[in-house]
Design an enzyme around this catalytic site. Structure first.
Site, PDB file in Angstrom:
ATOM      1  N   ASP A  81     -29.364  21.268  24.994  1.00  0.00           N
ATOM      2  CA  ASP A  81     -28.875  19.952  24.586  1.00  0.00           C
ATOM      3  C   ASP A  81     -29.892  18.848  24.870  1.00  0.00           C
ATOM      4  OD1 ASP A  81     -27.105  18.167  23.530  1.00  0.00           O
ATOM      5  OD2 ASP A  81     -25.549  18.450  25.036  1.00  0.00           O
ATOM      6  N   GLU A  84     -33.845  13.984  23.139  1.00  0.00           N
ATOM      7  CA  GLU A  84     -34.240  12.819  22.351  1.00  0.00           C
ATOM      8  C   GLU A  84     -34.338  11.539  23.177  1.00  0.00           C
ATOM      9  OE1 GLU A  84     -29.741  12.912  22.358  1.00  0.00           O
ATOM     10  OE2 GLU A  84     -31.354  14.372  22.179  1.00  0.00           O
ATOM     11  N   ASP A 158     -23.337  14.852  17.583  1.00  0.00           N
ATOM     12  CA  ASP A 158     -21.934  14.593  17.908  1.00  0.00           C
ATOM     13  C   ASP A 158     -21.263  13.694  16.870  1.00  0.00           C
ATOM     14  OD1 ASP A 158     -22.540  16.034  20.161  1.00  0.00           O
ATOM     15  OD2 ASP A 158     -22.835  14.285  21.422  1.00  0.00           O
ATOM     16  N   HIS A 227     -15.922  23.498  18.712  1.00  0.00           N
ATOM     17  CA  HIS A 227     -16.175  22.694  19.914  1.00  0.00           C
ATOM     18  C   HIS A 227     -14.895  21.925  20.227  1.00  0.00           C
ATOM     19  CE1 HIS A 227     -18.043  20.298  22.961  1.00  0.00           C
ATOM     20  NE2 HIS A 227     -19.270  20.676  22.646  1.00  0.00           N
TER      21      HIS A 227
END
Length: 378
Positions: A81, A84, A158, A227
């Site tokens: 994950d 960035e 997300d 998820h």
């Protein structure tokens, strides 16, 4: 499925912790520093975290050891994950400008994870080496120019648990197709989206209908993965009731039915870079109508056309059959043929029956339909 992060949280107050990775990294001096030479504590939602300095020569070895321990415990896949968020005013071991290093950081993150996978393959013996079920895989959301060289899979981050085009189920299709044009051949989204909001004056909660339609969409992407989201109790889950479980099982079978073609498309992507999920203009560049499409429909390879339902309450969709195609398109649920290129047609698409078409006479199409019949879907 595990999760690996370059963000490290201080865990002194966590009663069941086995290790304090933050303190280990701090003692090794492998955390990104601020301008004062201290560990840069990066705000992340409700807490601050330290960030691994991927330019430090000790970082990769330390992190790979953590991955090895995870794999030794039986984990065969993980979400690599973030990647960035390098601060623009950080101080790196390499001494390079953090602004210049910002995008390269995501590439280094992918590279370290991929190096571990390749090293694990070399060192594997017995069943681990021979059994394809033992293969390691990781997926990530951050990327730059060379990330597809290292990353095994990507996901789109997300999305909101909504029907929106700017950040919801529609944006998942836009991101899927635009990233495919940018070299990210293996991309997908969380089924149902991720971000829920449960404030008194504004609420975004995953509805059952949204979840079911997202299942239908992702059954035609490279990965079919759920998820729970950031607020599981606010969201409908695949296990919420018999209807959601049945729908999930149905589209897991649909996903399985085109596995043979998915393998072919993955090989094709490795050879020439073409994405698995494609915008129509890759194959119909002279059709002006195709150029105006965004999230409305897409191709799997060249043989399957998907027109997902992406609006609340809708039970039909407008399908466009591009010019330049000589083969009719066959609706997989009814068998109806659409022979006229360049036409738009409203197609019924109730829950459980998204508008999907295969080329008539296509070996891929015939095999897909036969597999659906064998799985009792048709």
């Amino acid at each position: 499925m595990g999760k690996s992060l370059m963000y490290l949280l201080q865990t002194d107050e966590k009663p069941n912790r086995r290790r304090n990775l933050f303190e280990e990294a701090k003692k090794l001096d492998i955390l990104v520093k601020d301008k004062n030479g201290e560990a840069y504590m990066v705000p992340n939602t409700a807490f601050d975290v330290g960030m691994l300095d991927l330019t430090h020569p000790l970082t990769a070895g330390w992190f790979k050891q953590i991955l090895q321990e995870m794999v030794d415990d039986g984990v065969r896949g993980w979400m690599a994950d973030f990647g960035e968020g390098l601060p623009m005013d950080a101080t790196l071991y390499s001494g390079e400008d953090p602004i210049s290093a910002h995008n390269r950081y995501a590439e280094l993150w992918a590279q370290i994870n991929r190096e571990f996978v390749e090293e694990w393959k070399i060192n594997s013996v017995g069943k681990e080496k021979e059994d394809p079920e033992e293969t390691l895989v990781f997926f990530m959301r951050a990327g730059f120019r060379d990330s597809p060289k290292w990353g095994m899979l990507f996901w789109e981050g997300d999305q909101m648990v909504s029907w929106q085009a700017n950040d919801g189920i529609k944006s998942a299709v836009i991101g899927l197709l635009s990233s495919g044009l940018s070299g990210y051949a293996f991309n997908h989204s969380d089924i149902g989206g991720y971000c829920a909001i449960n404030f008194p004056i504004i609420k975004y909660r995953r509805s059952e209908e949204l979840l079911l339609r997202w299942m239908e969409l992702n059954a035609f992407t490279i990965v079919f993965r759920t998820h729970e989201g950031n607020k599981p109790s606010c969201n409908t889950q695949f296990y919420s009731n018999d209807k959601t479980l049945t729908h999930f099982a149905r589209f897991a079978k649909v996903y399985k039915a085109w596995k043979f073609y998915r393998i072919q498309l993955v090989k094709e992507a490795a050879e020439n870079g073409l994405p698995v999920c494609r915008h129509l203009f890759l194959h119909y560049p002279d059709d002006d109508k195709v150029h105006r499409l965004s999230y409305q429909q897409f191709l799997l390879g060249t043989e399957i056309l998907v027109v997902p339902v992406l609006d609340k309450g809708k039970k039909d969709v407008k399908a466009y059959f591009p010019t330049g195609e000589t083969c009719p398109w066959q609706h997989i649920w009814t068998g109806r043929l659409y022979k006229k290129p360049g036409c738009e047609v409203w197609v019924e698409a109730p829950l459980g029956y998204p508008a999907v078409f295969v080329k008539v006479g296509s070996i891929v199409g015939e095999t897909f339909l036969e597999n659906l019949r064998n799985l009792n879907i048709l």
